[in-house]
Structures are given as structure tokens and as C-alpha cells.
Design a protein around this motif. Structure first.
Motif, PDB file in Angstrom:
ATOM      1  N   SER A 250       0.848  -1.185   0.000  1.00 56.08           N
ATOM      2  CA  SER A 250       0.000   0.000   0.000  1.00 56.08           C
ATOM      3  C   SER A 250       0.886   1.240   0.000  1.00 56.08           C
ATOM      4  N   ILE A 251       0.394   2.303  -0.595  1.00 55.71           N
ATOM      5  CA  ILE A 251       1.025   3.613  -0.451  1.00 55.71           C
ATOM      6  C   ILE A 251       0.031   4.498   0.297  1.00 55.71           C
ATOM      7  N   SER A 252       0.530   5.497   1.003  1.00 59.43           N
ATOM      8  CA  SER A 252      -0.389   6.320   1.788  1.00 59.43           C
ATOM      9  C   SER A 252       0.056   7.780   1.806  1.00 59.43           C
ATOM     10  N   TYR A 253      -0.930   8.648   1.957  1.00 61.70           N
ATOM     11  CA  TYR A 253      -0.691  10.085   2.091  1.00 61.70           C
ATOM     12  C   TYR A 253      -1.688  10.634   3.105  1.00 61.70           C
ATOM     13  N   TYR A 254      -1.192  11.419   4.050  1.00 61.33           N
ATOM     14  CA  TYR A 254      -2.031  12.067   5.055  1.00 61.33           C
ATOM     15  C   TYR A 254      -1.690  13.550   5.094  1.00 61.33           C
ATOM     16  N   TYR A 255      -2.711  14.376   5.157  1.00 68.87           N
ATOM     17  CA  TYR A 255      -2.535  15.817   5.324  1.00 68.87           C
ATOM     18  C   TYR A 255      -3.314  16.224   6.571  1.00 68.87           C
ATOM     19  N   THR A 256      -2.656  16.962   7.459  1.00 64.61           N
ATOM     20  CA  THR A 256      -3.305  17.437   8.678  1.00 64.61           C
ATOM     21  C   THR A 256      -3.027  18.927   8.817  1.00 64.61           C
ATOM     22  N   GLU A 257      -4.062  19.638   9.217  1.00 66.47           N
ATOM     23  CA  GLU A 257      -3.930  21.082   9.423  1.00 66.47           C
ATOM     24  C   GLU A 257      -4.760  21.491  10.631  1.00 66.47           C
TER      25      GLU A 257
ATOM     26  N   ASN B 162       2.438  16.955   6.215  1.00 67.77           N
ATOM     27  CA  ASN B 162       2.280  16.122   5.025  1.00 67.77           C
ATOM     28  C   ASN B 162       3.055  14.843   5.297  1.00 67.77           C
ATOM     29  N   VAL B 163       2.370  13.730   5.208  1.00 68.47           N
ATOM     30  CA  VAL B 163       2.972  12.441   5.518  1.00 68.47           C
ATOM     31  C   VAL B 163       2.764  11.525   4.322  1.00 68.47           C
ATOM     32  N   ILE B 164       3.842  10.934   3.839  1.00 65.27           N
ATOM     33  CA  ILE B 164       3.754  10.007   2.716  1.00 65.27           C
ATOM     34  C   ILE B 164       4.563   8.762   3.054  1.00 65.27           C
ATOM     35  N   GLY B 165       4.077   7.623   2.610  1.00 64.56           N
ATOM     36  CA  GLY B 165       4.800   6.392   2.917  1.00 64.56           C
ATOM     37  C   GLY B 165       4.176   5.183   2.248  1.00 64.56           C
ATOM     38  N   GLY B 166       4.522   4.055   2.772  1.00 64.90           N
ATOM     39  CA  GLY B 166       4.019   2.808   2.222  1.00 64.90           C
ATOM     40  C   GLY B 166       4.056   1.706   3.258  1.00 64.90           C
ATOM     41  N   SER B 167       3.414   0.599   2.924  1.00 63.87           N
ATOM     42  CA  SER B 167       3.384  -0.526   3.844  1.00 63.87           C
ATOM     43  C   SER B 167       3.290  -1.838   3.095  1.00 63.87           C
TER      44      SER B 167
ATOM     45  N   SER C  42      -4.011  -9.960  10.801  1.00 63.46           N
ATOM     46  CA  SER C  42      -3.125  -9.222   9.899  1.00 63.46           C
ATOM     47  C   SER C  42      -1.852  -8.784  10.601  1.00 63.46           C
ATOM     48  N   ALA C  43      -0.813  -8.624   9.792  1.00 64.89           N
ATOM     49  CA  ALA C  43       0.454  -8.030  10.223  1.00 64.89           C
ATOM     50  C   ALA C  43       0.848  -7.042   9.126  1.00 64.89           C
ATOM     51  N   GLU C  44       1.160  -5.817   9.527  1.00 63.30           N
ATOM     52  CA  GLU C  44       1.469  -4.777   8.542  1.00 63.30           C
ATOM     53  C   GLU C  44       2.669  -3.968   9.012  1.00 63.30           C
ATOM     54  N   PHE C  45       3.652  -3.827   8.141  1.00 62.93           N
ATOM     55  CA  PHE C  45       4.810  -2.975   8.426  1.00 62.93           C
ATOM     56  C   PHE C  45       4.675  -1.714   7.593  1.00 62.93           C
ATOM     57  N   GLU C  46       4.760  -0.551   8.252  1.00 63.35           N
ATOM     58  CA  GLU C  46       4.559   0.731   7.591  1.00 63.35           C
ATOM     59  C   GLU C  46       5.746   1.657   7.846  1.00 63.35           C
ATOM     60  N   GLN C  47       6.176   2.360   6.803  1.00 61.75           N
ATOM     61  CA  GLN C  47       7.214   3.396   6.882  1.00 61.75           C
ATOM     62  C   GLN C  47       6.602   4.694   6.400  1.00 61.75           C
ATOM     63  N   LEU C  48       6.685   5.745   7.213  1.00 57.36           N
ATOM     64  CA  LEU C  48       6.117   7.043   6.853  1.00 57.36           C
ATOM     65  C   LEU C  48       7.171   8.136   6.972  1.00 57.36           C
ATOM     66  N   ASN C  49       7.175   9.048   5.998  1.00 59.05           N
ATOM     67  CA  ASN C  49       8.032  10.220   6.041  1.00 59.05           C
ATOM     68  C   ASN C  49       7.167  11.406   6.451  1.00 59.05           C
ATOM     69  N   VAL C  50       7.530  12.043   7.547  1.00 60.84           N
ATOM     70  CA  VAL C  50       6.726  13.115   8.130  1.00 60.84           C
ATOM     71  C   VAL C  50       7.405  14.458   7.870  1.00 60.84           C
ATOM     72  N   ASN C  51       6.672  15.377   7.250  1.00 63.61           N
ATOM     73  CA  ASN C  51       7.101  16.766   7.049  1.00 63.61           C
ATOM     74  C   ASN C  51       6.058  17.643   7.725  1.00 63.61           C
ATOM     75  N   ARG C  52       6.484  18.482   8.660  1.00 64.92           N
ATOM     76  CA  ARG C  52       5.503  19.289   9.378  1.00 64.92           C
ATOM     77  C   ARG C  52       6.022  20.691   9.641  1.00 64.92           C
ATOM     78  N   THR C  53       5.070  21.587   9.820  1.00 65.25           N
ATOM     79  CA  THR C  53       5.345  22.978  10.150  1.00 65.25           C
ATOM     80  C   THR C  53       4.545  23.321  11.390  1.00 65.25           C
ATOM     81  N   GLU C  54       5.223  23.876  12.376  1.00 68.03           N
ATOM     82  CA  GLU C  54       4.564  24.325  13.597  1.00 68.03           C
ATOM     83  C   GLU C  54       4.746  25.831  13.693  1.00 68.03           C
ATOM     84  N   GLY C  55       3.663  26.559  13.493  1.00 70.68           N
ATOM     85  CA  GLY C  55       3.760  28.022  13.442  1.00 70.68           C
ATOM     86  C   GLY C  55       4.545  28.420  12.207  1.00 70.68           C
TER      87      GLY C  55
END
Length: 172
Positions: A68-75, A86-91, A105-118
Motif C-alpha cells: 500500500s502507499i499512503s498520504y495524510y494531510y493534517t492542518e 504532510n505524511v507520505i509512505g508505504g506498507s 493481519s500483520a502490517e509494516f509501515e514506513q512514513l516520512n513526516v514533514n511538518r510545520t509548527e507556526g
């Protein structure tokens, strides 16, 4: 155990299932299923959007494995403090159905996290998760719970608020 060992064990389990191949007359595409999940969360000044398309291959006797590939956006918008990520990764995922309505199920996930605080950009970092789950499933949909055995709630830890999270999967 370190994260790389978890990854190797999961990969070994995923690929060892191929020894349980289907009948020789079957085509590879006949055992592929596609699906994934969509996440939407809205509250007062807070938005989360996530997509995670995936593909799995059904092996023999209830075993499945895929990626799987994944993308998450949080604001979060606040009077004094804004937050964006902005988080992108796969599992890689393996699933086994010991009963017609149960899915482990067993799932291994790797995510790259890029974030801005203020106005501060936090250095990107990687987060790993190893989820063990159980779900009830019927037809193409499964609903259950999973636990992240690598959960870390530190400042550069998991993007989720808890090691336990719900599971809703759909594959067609």
C-alpha cells in the motif's frame, strides 16, 4: 529487536506464502484484489485527509499479502499556533483468515513526516509501525482493530494518538 529485523521477518512471511500457489491453470490477475481506505476528519479548526490505495494477492487457504502507499494531510488553525503536516509512505501487509469471518493481519509501515509548527519547519523524519490486527470480515469489507508494537509517542514518534487504532479495509 530492531526495526530492520521486523521488516525482514514480515517480508519473509509475505514471500514465503507464495509457496502455497494456486492451481497451475490460474492466472496471476485472477487472485489480485485492489482497494484501500480513505480517511476524513473535521472538527473545530482541525482537518485531516488521508488516502491509502493498496493491492493484495490471494494465495492459498486464506493467506493474502500485498502493498500500500499512503498520504495524510493534517492542518490545525489556531489564533496563536498553526500546525500542518504532510505524511507520505508505504506498507507491506499479510492477512490470514483462520475462520470464514475472521481476519488476522500483520502490517509494516514506513512514513516520512514533514511538518510545520507556526512559522518553524521541523526537519523531516521517518516513522515505522508494525501493526498486529484482528478483524471481522464479510464479502469485500473488514472491520477490526490493530495494535502498533513499535508505537512511540515522542516528538518524532507515531503520527497517531494511540498504539491502538481501528481498521476498515475494502478490497474488490
Amino acid at each position: 529487536m530492531n526495526r530492520n529485523l521486523y521488516f525482514v521477518l514480515l517480508m519473509f512471511a509475505s514471500f514465503s506464502l507464495s509457496s502455497f500457489s494456486q492451481n497451475r491453470g490460474d492466472k496471476f490477475g485472477d487472485h489480485m484484489r485492489y482497494g484501500g481506505s480513505v480517511n476524513l476528519g473535521f472538527s473545530n479548526n482541525f482537518t485531516t485527509i488521508g488516502v491509502a490505495p493498496s493491492a493484495i494477492y490471494d494465495f492459498y487457504n486464506g493467506f493474502s499479502a500485498g502493498a500500500s502507499i499512503s498520504y495524510y494531510y493534517t492542518e490545525r488553525k489556531d489564533t496563536f499556533f498553526d500546525y500542518k503536516s504532510n505524511v507520505i509512505g508505504g506498507s507491506l501487509i499479510t492477512m490470514y483468515s483462520p475462520l470464514p469471518y475472521m481476519q488476522l493481519s500483520a502490517e509494516f509501515e514506513q512514513l516520512n513526516v514533514n511538518r510545520t509548527e507556526g512559522i518553524i519547519d521541523i526537519d523531516p523524519y521517518w516513522v515505522s509501525g508494525l501493526y498486529l490486527g484482528i478483524a471481522y470480515f464479510t464479502g469485500n469489507v473488514s472491520l477490526g482493530i490493530r495494535y502498533d508494537v513499535l508505537y512511540d509517542d515522542g516528538p518524532q514518534g507515531s503520527i497517531f494518538g494511540s498504539a491502538i487504532s481501528p481498521v476498515l479495509r475494502a478490497y474488490f
